[in-house]
Write a protein that holds these residues in place. Structure first.
Motif, PDB file in Angstrom:
ATOM      1  N   VAL A 194     -35.308 -64.386 -49.260  1.00 23.04           N
ATOM      2  CA  VAL A 194     -34.042 -64.337 -48.853  1.00 23.04           C
ATOM      3  C   VAL A 194     -33.675 -64.095 -46.619  1.00 23.04           C
ATOM      4  O   VAL A 194     -33.790 -64.595 -45.958  1.00 23.04           O
ATOM      5  N   LEU A 195     -34.888 -62.900 -46.509  1.00 22.19           N
ATOM      6  CA  LEU A 195     -35.212 -62.916 -45.275  1.00 22.19           C
ATOM      7  C   LEU A 195     -35.911 -64.131 -44.666  1.00 22.19           C
ATOM      8  O   LEU A 195     -35.298 -64.978 -43.629  1.00 22.19           O
ATOM      9  N   ARG A 196     -36.749 -64.787 -45.026  1.00 24.17           N
ATOM     10  CA  ARG A 196     -37.521 -66.529 -45.036  1.00 24.17           C
ATOM     11  C   ARG A 196     -36.348 -66.684 -44.525  1.00 24.17           C
ATOM     12  O   ARG A 196     -36.724 -67.815 -43.575  1.00 24.17           O
ATOM     13  N   SER A 197     -35.585 -67.524 -45.399  1.00 25.77           N
ATOM     14  CA  SER A 197     -34.517 -68.585 -45.444  1.00 25.77           C
ATOM     15  C   SER A 197     -33.744 -68.181 -44.129  1.00 25.77           C
ATOM     16  O   SER A 197     -33.365 -69.125 -44.089  1.00 25.77           O
ATOM     17  N   HIS A 198     -33.928 -67.168 -43.452  1.00 23.90           N
ATOM     18  CA  HIS A 198     -33.115 -66.292 -42.116  1.00 23.90           C
ATOM     19  C   HIS A 198     -33.401 -66.302 -41.379  1.00 23.90           C
ATOM     20  O   HIS A 198     -33.033 -66.191 -40.468  1.00 23.90           O
ATOM     21  N   GLY A 199     -34.946 -66.843 -41.638  1.00 21.18           N
ATOM     22  CA  GLY A 199     -35.184 -66.307 -40.017  1.00 21.18           C
ATOM     23  C   GLY A 199     -36.042 -65.862 -39.408  1.00 21.18           C
ATOM     24  O   GLY A 199     -36.232 -65.073 -38.427  1.00 21.18           O
ATOM     25  N   ILE A 200     -35.952 -64.862 -40.383  1.00 20.67           N
ATOM     26  CA  ILE A 200     -35.959 -63.689 -40.275  1.00 20.67           C
ATOM     27  C   ILE A 200     -37.558 -62.865 -40.044  1.00 20.67           C
ATOM     28  O   ILE A 200     -38.595 -62.784 -40.963  1.00 20.67           O
ATOM     29  N   ALA A 201     -38.288 -62.901 -39.127  1.00 18.41           N
ATOM     30  CA  ALA A 201     -39.848 -62.275 -38.977  1.00 18.41           C
ATOM     31  C   ALA A 201     -39.593 -60.866 -39.549  1.00 18.41           C
ATOM     32  O   ALA A 201     -39.651 -59.657 -38.579  1.00 18.41           O
ATOM     33  N   VAL A 202     -40.308 -60.730 -40.603  1.00 14.68           N
ATOM     34  CA  VAL A 202     -40.527 -59.039 -41.012  1.00 14.68           C
ATOM     35  C   VAL A 202     -41.940 -58.796 -40.254  1.00 14.68           C
ATOM     36  O   VAL A 202     -43.435 -59.196 -40.764  1.00 14.68           O
ATOM     37  N   THR A 203     -41.631 -57.435 -39.989  1.00 18.98           N
ATOM     38  CA  THR A 203     -43.201 -56.381 -39.868  1.00 18.98           C
ATOM     39  C   THR A 203     -43.166 -55.154 -40.156  1.00 18.98           C
ATOM     40  O   THR A 203     -42.534 -54.332 -40.635  1.00 18.98           O
ATOM     41  N   GLN A 252     -27.836 -58.616 -42.155  1.00 15.79           N
ATOM     42  CA  GLN A 252     -26.826 -58.835 -42.562  1.00 15.79           C
ATOM     43  C   GLN A 252     -26.483 -59.270 -41.170  1.00 15.79           C
ATOM     44  O   GLN A 252     -25.634 -60.292 -40.634  1.00 15.79           O
ATOM     45  N   ALA A 253     -26.814 -58.246 -40.488  1.00 14.92           N
ATOM     46  CA  ALA A 253     -26.418 -57.812 -38.633  1.00 14.92           C
ATOM     47  C   ALA A 253     -27.613 -59.071 -37.795  1.00 14.92           C
ATOM     48  O   ALA A 253     -27.265 -59.599 -37.631  1.00 14.92           O
ATOM     49  N   LEU A 254     -28.617 -59.286 -38.655  1.00 17.39           N
ATOM     50  CA  LEU A 254     -29.200 -60.459 -37.762  1.00 17.39           C
ATOM     51  C   LEU A 254     -29.110 -61.975 -38.063  1.00 17.39           C
ATOM     52  O   LEU A 254     -29.120 -62.572 -37.540  1.00 17.39           O
ATOM     53  N   GLY A 255     -27.790 -61.783 -38.929  1.00 17.27           N
ATOM     54  CA  GLY A 255     -27.134 -62.896 -39.766  1.00 17.27           C
ATOM     55  C   GLY A 255     -26.309 -63.437 -37.780  1.00 17.27           C
ATOM     56  O   GLY A 255     -25.718 -64.778 -38.143  1.00 17.27           O
ATOM     57  N   LEU A 256     -26.057 -62.676 -36.907  1.00 19.07           N
ATOM     58  CA  LEU A 256     -24.804 -62.955 -35.793  1.00 19.07           C
ATOM     59  C   LEU A 256     -26.308 -62.991 -34.652  1.00 19.07           C
ATOM     60  O   LEU A 256     -25.574 -63.497 -33.316  1.00 19.07           O
ATOM     61  N   ARG A 257     -27.090 -63.134 -34.641  1.00 20.61           N
ATOM     62  CA  ARG A 257     -28.491 -63.403 -33.484  1.00 20.61           C
ATOM     63  C   ARG A 257     -28.912 -65.059 -34.269  1.00 20.61           C
ATOM     64  O   ARG A 257     -29.429 -65.372 -35.641  1.00 20.61           O
ATOM     65  N   ASP A 258     -28.943 -65.882 -32.952  1.00 13.80           N
ATOM     66  CA  ASP A 258     -29.083 -67.319 -33.452  1.00 13.80           C
ATOM     67  C   ASP A 258     -30.618 -67.437 -33.197  1.00 13.80           C
ATOM     68  O   ASP A 258     -30.946 -68.660 -34.208  1.00 13.80           O
ATOM     69  N   HIS A 259     -31.405 -66.664 -32.659  1.00  8.85           N
ATOM     70  CA  HIS A 259     -32.970 -67.180 -33.151  1.00  8.85           C
ATOM     71  C   HIS A 259     -34.111 -65.657 -32.290  1.00  8.85           C
ATOM     72  O   HIS A 259     -32.827 -65.113 -32.486  1.00  8.85           O
ATOM     73  N   GLY A 260     -34.915 -65.976 -33.560  1.00 10.57           N
ATOM     74  CA  GLY A 260     -35.988 -64.516 -32.679  1.00 10.57           C
ATOM     75  C   GLY A 260     -35.354 -63.396 -33.608  1.00 10.57           C
ATOM     76  O   GLY A 260     -35.289 -62.324 -33.282  1.00 10.57           O
ATOM     77  N   ARG A 261     -35.453 -63.521 -34.711  1.00 14.88           N
ATOM     78  CA  ARG A 261     -35.041 -62.657 -35.780  1.00 14.88           C
ATOM     79  C   ARG A 261     -35.645 -61.904 -36.297  1.00 14.88           C
ATOM     80  O   ARG A 261     -36.985 -62.330 -37.042  1.00 14.88           O
TER      81      ARG A 261
END
Length: 666
Positions: free
Chosen positions: A384-393, A423-432
């Protein structure tokens, strides 16, 4: 327009001067061009209309007096006039220009025109006039567009139908009126074990109908073809079918007829019922077990309800028996009072047993590695995180001490925080970005806490939480998400779990971070509540023997019983029959502690606590709630939120006095 229009140039006609050749030819041209089924106009060197045929006036619905000698730009409009910018230089050089396309004519809207512009009467290389012949092809163009659209729609419809037919989960088989297969979709090929190419053209009875049913099938087809009764058409029919390997299996079939021109076709939609019939046997075997389970469930609910309703009268019986035994000390009847108390106490134990049976399973606490829970949660949500373009640290402290906790419950908190961040990061266009970190809370010298605490933070760079909402996000059913997304219970439940483990869940204010939210979960390693270094409002010193107590209960007998028990222990006691009366008394007098029922009709215990917390914060921390509603999630959630002590009904006098004594400790 019906009158004939002819141009006769005169000095006062207000038109450009034309050469004698053009003047001489205009009458002849006029007769010729009036017969042309097109709009023809003549424009002089100054771009003014000097002549037009009848077709032009019929098309524009203008009178000659309105347009003759007028600039052409005024007649056709600025937008259309501007479209000739690229044409004028070519006309000026004596070239004939032909064009067609859409243009916006004044008073006519968008029209599709085909025009030929012919420069005439060239003198010194400069044409003195231009003859324009126009055809309005708008309706033709629109009909062509409509036809193209209909063709495209038809092609799309056919493609859609073909796609549905080919990808339908049901087996679809079409035959002509003679019973020979003309369509056989992939689901049918899989169901009957025969390729489409092998099935096409063969009799449907030969391919899929068992031998014993073929005679009936042929008779039915003959009857329908002859216009007879349609017994199975449009109805759901269960019947045996034949696979290519000769085995039979049950199917459900719906048959319908389609007429295409003079041809008639029959299509059958078939579903394999093999699994359904196998499942029916299992369903029958489980049905009786389900009936027994439902009986037990209903009985459990009934017992829980009865137990709850018994709490109030049992409290009265136990309390009154205890007081009666004290008053009759040394009397022969004291033993009888003691027996009544013991019997009531036994009933109370039975009630508690019923309630414990009705509760969900208790938490199973063991040593849990917070780092492992964080890693497991990220692994579970990796796709889910990868498909939403979220970089995880992951920033996890090595060697973090384990926590004594319920792994499932703490894992639920971590998962909930990460899902909220996603879900909150879904409101950001890029750089999640999402960061999950753990650490060990520092302990200063003289710290009253003897047990170390560990923490876990989940931080995102989403839009963050508005300042006015930060205090409300932990309220039950409050959510900042759009409708249909979330219930508003996640954070409230998570905070309740954290506090039940002696910890806390907070929204942190991180300096230097311009956007996003950071939630921090803190847990004591022991998993139990611990003493706090500081409190928001210090408790005042209270002389226990002179303490004034307020008892609030809407049942007078319960209030009177609690009052007598406390008064007998030396406390000054006042009673209130409702939350509203209690607030009025609190405004007039000072009280050192409050013993209140949780459920009351007008102003319940939760509302009373919130009002006391607003007006007298220190007193709000000296409230003891007496309740028999230990099963209610709402009650448990409030008590966890308030962090007030509770006393479950029925209760003994000694238990009440011990709770009040602990309540009055500084």
């Amino acid at each position: 327009m019906t009158e004939d229009i002819h141009f006769h140039p005169t000095p006062d006609a207000g038109v450009g001067e034309l050469s004698s050749v053009l003047q001489a030819t205009l009458p002849l041209l006029s007769q010729l061009l009036e017969a042309v089924p097109a709009r023809v106009v003549v424009i002089d060197v100054n771009e003014r209309l000097v002549w037009a045929n009848q077709e032009f006036f019929r098309f524009t619905r203008l009178h000659p007096k309105q347009v003759l000698s007028q600039p052409i730009a005024r007649i056709i409009g600025d937008a259309a006039y501007a479209s000739y910018d690229s044409v004028r230089p070519r006309l000026a050089s004596g070239q004939t220009v032909a064009w067609e396309g859409w243009t916006a004519l004044a008073g006519m809207g968008r029209r599709y025109m085909r025009e030929h512009l012919v420069p005439v009467d060239v003198r010194d290389g400069v044409p003195q006039a231009t003859v324009v012949m126009s055809l309005d092809l708008t309706e033709l163009k629109r009909r062509d567009a409509e036809l193209s659209a209909k063709v495209a729609e038809l092609e799309a419809s056919e493609a859609l139908k073909s796609s549905i037919f080919d990808n339908a989960m049901a087996a679809l088989v079409s035959t002509d009126e003679t019973g020979h297969i003309v369509e056989f979709n992939p689901a049918a090929a899989a169901m009957f074990g025969i390729a489409r190419e092998q099935a096409l053209g063969r009799a449907v009875a030969e391919v899929m109908i068992p031998p014993q049913l073929r005679a009936a099938h042929d008779a039915g087809m003959a009857r329908v073809t002859a216009g007879g009764e349609q017994r199975v058409m449009g109805r759901r029919v269960e019947m045996p079918a034949l696979r290519a390997d000769g085995s039979e299996f049950p199917v459900e079939m719906v048959l319908w007829r389609t007429a295409v021109g003079a041809q008639t076709y029959y299509t059958a939609s078939l579903f394999d019922l093999s699994e359904r019939q196998t499942a029916q046997g299992e369903i029958e075997r489980q049905r009786e077990a389900l009936r027994q389970s439902e009986k037990l469930t209903a009985m459990g609910s009934l017992l829980a309800g009865v137990a709850h309703e018994l709490n109030n009268p049992l409290s009265i019986v136990m309390g009154r028996a205890s007081l009666l035994a004290e008053k009759m000390t040394g009397h022969a009847l004291a033993a009888d009072a003691q027996r009544i108390h013991e019997a009531a106490e036994r009933c109370g134990r039975i009630v508690r047993t019923f309630l414990n049976m009705a509760r969900s399973r208790p938490a199973n606490r063991s040593e849990v590695a917070l780092n492992d829970l964080a890693t497991a949660a990220i692994d579970m949500l990796a796709y889910v995180l990868r498909s939403h373009g979220i970089a995880v640290t992951l920033d996890l402290l090595p060697g973090l001490p384990p926590v004594k906790a319920d792994a499932d419950q703490i894992g639920q908190i971590v998962l909930n925080l990460i899902v909220n961040a996603q879900q909150a990061l879904g409101l950001r266009d890029h750089g999640r970005q999402l960061t999950v970190s753990t650490g060990l809370a520092p302990m200063t010298e003289g710290d009253r806490r003897r047990v170390p605490r560990v923490w876990l933070r989940v931080r995102d760079n989403g839009p963050g939480i508005a300042a006015e909402l930060r205090e409300r996000i932990f309220e039950p059913f409050f959510t900042t998400k759009s409708e249909g997304v979330g219930t508003g219970l996640g954070l409230a439940v998570s905070r309740g779990i954290a506090r039940d483990h002696g910890g806390e869940l907070t929204l942190q204010d991180d300096e230097g971070i311009s956007a996003g939210a950071c939630f921090c979960l803190q847990l004591p390693v022991s998993g139990e509540p611990e003493a706090r270094d500081t409190e928001p409002v210090p408790l005042p010193d209270t002389d226990e023997q002179s303490a004034r107590l307020l008892v609030v209960d809407d049942e007078p007998e319960i209030a009177e019983l609690i009052g007598e028990m406390l008064a007998g222990a030396g406390y000054e006691v006042m009673t209130a029959e409702s939350g509203a009366v209690a607030l009025a008394m609190l405004a007039e007098a000072r009280f050192d502690a409050i013993v209140s029922d949780l459920h009351m009709p007008d102003l319940d215990g939760a509302a009373l606590w919130r009002e006391v917390k607003r007006t007298q914060p220190a007193l709000a921390r000296r409230m003891l709630f007496v309740t028999g509603d230990t099963l209610s999630p709402t009650a448990r959630q409030f008590l966890d939120e308030a962090r007030c002590d509770r006393l479950n009904k029925p209760f003994a006098k000694a238990e009440l006095l011990a709770r009040v004594m602990a309540l009055l400790q500084p």
